[in-house]
Structure formats: structure tokens, C-alpha cells
Design a protein around this motif. Structure first.
Motif, PDB file in Angstrom:
ATOM      1  N   ALA A  14       0.943  -1.222  -0.012  1.00  0.00           N
ATOM      2  CA  ALA A  14       0.084   0.074   0.107  1.00  0.00           C
ATOM      3  C   ALA A  14       0.748   1.179  -0.115  1.00  0.00           C
ATOM      4  O   ALA A  14       0.610   2.107  -0.847  1.00  0.00           O
ATOM      5  N   LYS A  15       1.889   1.315   0.777  1.00  0.00           N
ATOM      6  CA  LYS A  15       2.773   2.352   0.939  1.00  0.00           C
ATOM      7  C   LYS A  15       3.556   2.451  -0.614  1.00  0.00           C
ATOM      8  O   LYS A  15       3.806   3.958  -0.916  1.00  0.00           O
ATOM      9  N   SER A  16       3.911   1.577  -1.039  1.00  0.00           N
ATOM     10  CA  SER A  16       4.395   1.456  -2.395  1.00  0.00           C
ATOM     11  C   SER A  16       3.603   2.275  -3.484  1.00  0.00           C
ATOM     12  O   SER A  16       3.886   3.096  -4.317  1.00  0.00           O
ATOM     13  N   ALA A  17       2.359   1.577  -3.528  1.00  0.00           N
ATOM     14  CA  ALA A  17       1.352   2.046  -4.582  1.00  0.00           C
ATOM     15  C   ALA A  17       1.244   3.571  -4.001  1.00  0.00           C
ATOM     16  O   ALA A  17       1.041   4.344  -5.071  1.00  0.00           O
ATOM     17  N   ASN A  18       0.772   3.863  -2.844  1.00  0.00           N
ATOM     18  CA  ASN A  18       0.369   5.442  -2.504  1.00  0.00           C
ATOM     19  C   ASN A  18       1.519   6.399  -3.059  1.00  0.00           C
ATOM     20  O   ASN A  18       1.257   7.347  -3.728  1.00  0.00           O
ATOM     21  N   LYS A  19       2.771   5.892  -2.889  1.00  0.00           N
ATOM     22  CA  LYS A  19       4.014   6.590  -3.208  1.00  0.00           C
ATOM     23  C   LYS A  19       3.931   6.968  -4.773  1.00  0.00           C
ATOM     24  O   LYS A  19       4.393   7.912  -5.384  1.00  0.00           O
ATOM     25  N   GLU A  61       7.193  -3.602 -10.533  1.00  0.00           N
ATOM     26  CA  GLU A  61       8.769  -3.610 -10.209  1.00  0.00           C
ATOM     27  C   GLU A  61       8.949  -2.640  -8.872  1.00  0.00           C
ATOM     28  O   GLU A  61       9.895  -2.872  -8.135  1.00  0.00           O
ATOM     29  N   TYR A  62       8.158  -1.701  -8.598  1.00  0.00           N
ATOM     30  CA  TYR A  62       8.546  -0.905  -7.516  1.00  0.00           C
ATOM     31  C   TYR A  62       8.075  -1.843  -6.037  1.00  0.00           C
ATOM     32  O   TYR A  62       8.929  -1.749  -4.984  1.00  0.00           O
ATOM     33  N   ILE A  63       6.931  -2.315  -6.161  1.00  0.00           N
ATOM     34  CA  ILE A  63       6.648  -3.249  -5.106  1.00  0.00           C
ATOM     35  C   ILE A  63       7.668  -4.526  -4.974  1.00  0.00           C
ATOM     36  O   ILE A  63       7.944  -4.992  -3.874  1.00  0.00           O
ATOM     37  N   ASP A  64       7.818  -5.054  -6.091  1.00  0.00           N
ATOM     38  CA  ASP A  64       9.090  -6.078  -5.985  1.00  0.00           C
ATOM     39  C   ASP A  64      10.175  -5.650  -5.279  1.00  0.00           C
ATOM     40  O   ASP A  64      10.755  -6.534  -4.426  1.00  0.00           O
ATOM     41  N   GLU A  65      10.881  -4.580  -5.803  1.00  0.00           N
ATOM     42  CA  GLU A  65      12.039  -4.246  -5.142  1.00  0.00           C
ATOM     43  C   GLU A  65      11.618  -3.809  -3.658  1.00  0.00           C
ATOM     44  O   GLU A  65      12.695  -4.248  -2.767  1.00  0.00           O
ATOM     45  N   ALA A  66      10.635  -3.212  -3.185  1.00  0.00           N
ATOM     46  CA  ALA A  66      10.353  -2.977  -1.610  1.00  0.00           C
ATOM     47  C   ALA A  66      10.195  -4.196  -0.996  1.00  0.00           C
ATOM     48  O   ALA A  66      10.934  -4.316   0.054  1.00  0.00           O
ATOM     49  N   ILE A  67       9.650  -5.246  -1.581  1.00  0.00           N
ATOM     50  CA  ILE A  67       9.558  -6.452  -0.783  1.00  0.00           C
ATOM     51  C   ILE A  67      11.000  -7.006  -0.837  1.00  0.00           C
ATOM     52  O   ILE A  67      11.426  -7.661   0.410  1.00  0.00           O
ATOM     53  N   GLU A  68      11.718  -7.206  -2.002  1.00  0.00           N
ATOM     54  CA  GLU A  68      13.151  -7.813  -1.910  1.00  0.00           C
ATOM     55  C   GLU A  68      14.000  -6.947  -0.824  1.00  0.00           C
ATOM     56  O   GLU A  68      14.944  -7.741  -0.150  1.00  0.00           O
ATOM     57  N   ASN A  69      13.880  -5.553  -0.648  1.00  0.00           N
ATOM     58  CA  ASN A  69      14.736  -4.930   0.292  1.00  0.00           C
ATOM     59  C   ASN A  69      14.375  -4.948   1.865  1.00  0.00           C
ATOM     60  O   ASN A  69      14.753  -4.504   2.625  1.00  0.00           O
ATOM     61  N   SER A  70      13.024  -5.708   1.866  1.00  0.00           N
ATOM     62  CA  SER A  70      12.743  -5.727   3.417  1.00  0.00           C
ATOM     63  C   SER A  70      13.077  -7.109   3.867  1.00  0.00           C
ATOM     64  O   SER A  70      13.612  -7.916   3.041  1.00  0.00           O
ATOM     65  N   SER A  71      12.746  -7.343   5.131  1.00  0.00           N
ATOM     66  CA  SER A  71      13.070  -8.722   5.601  1.00  0.00           C
ATOM     67  C   SER A  71      11.677  -9.451   5.761  1.00  0.00           C
ATOM     68  O   SER A  71      11.731 -10.644   6.626  1.00  0.00           O
ATOM     69  N   ILE A  72      10.771  -9.156   5.179  1.00  0.00           N
ATOM     70  CA  ILE A  72       9.293  -9.685   5.408  1.00  0.00           C
ATOM     71  C   ILE A  72       9.200 -11.068   5.032  1.00  0.00           C
ATOM     72  O   ILE A  72       8.792 -12.147   5.701  1.00  0.00           O
ATOM     73  N   LEU A  73       9.756 -11.456   3.755  1.00  0.00           N
ATOM     74  CA  LEU A  73       9.719 -12.774   3.028  1.00  0.00           C
ATOM     75  C   LEU A  73      11.199 -13.355   2.962  1.00  0.00           C
ATOM     76  O   LEU A  73      12.132 -12.577   2.603  1.00  0.00           O
TER      77      LEU A  73
END
Length: 78
Positions: A14-19, A61-73
Motif C-alpha cells: 500500500a505504501k509503495s502504491a500510494n507513493k 517493479e517498485y513493489i517487488d523491489e520494496a519486498i526484496e529490500n525488506s526482511s518480510i519474506l
């Protein structure tokens, strides 16, 4: 997968989409698939604009990058 992980992913997408000028209208995860599948439905913040395939591609692409840069998955996903 824990409820906390799903909540964190929803918040992150949601944050990535809003941005990037979009709202998330639906979020689905298919944890039984290998790799894990995440499906996100979006709409433009501007109601006069339609979502295009290019919008989906660039936001993905933005969401994929955000997930990859997090430690969630810690597993592959699509």
C-alpha cells in the motif's frame, strides 16, 4: 504464513502504491503455490485515469523491489 507477515506485506504494498499515485483495492496471497504468489489490484488516485498495463508493470517493479529490500519474506515469490 503468519498474520503479521501478511499485514506487513499489505502495508508495504500500500505504501509503495500510494507513493506512485495508486490505491490498493485488493490484496491476495496464494501460499499453496511454489513460488508464493502475491496479487494486488490497484486504481489511480485520480478517478479520471484508467489503469494501464504499463502502470501495472512499473508498479510491480517498485513493489517487488520494496519486498526484496525488506526482511518480510525469506522465500521466492511472484
Amino acid at each position: 504464513m503468519s498474520n503479521q507477515t501478511v499485514t506487513e506485506l499489505k502495508t508495504l504494498t500500500a505504501k509503495s502504491a500510494n507513493k506512485n499515485g495508486f490505491d490498493v483495492t485488493d490484496f491476495k496471497m496464494s501460499t499453496h503455490l511454489n513460488p508464493l504468489s502475491i496479487q494486488i489490484n490497484i486504481r489511480h488516485k485520480n478517478p479520471d485515469k484508467k489503469v494501464t498495463i504499463d502502470d501495472c508493470s512499473s508498479l510491480s517493479e517498485y513493489i517487488d523491489e520494496a519486498i526484496e529490500n525488506s526482511s518480510i519474506l525469506d522465500q521466492p515469490f511472484t
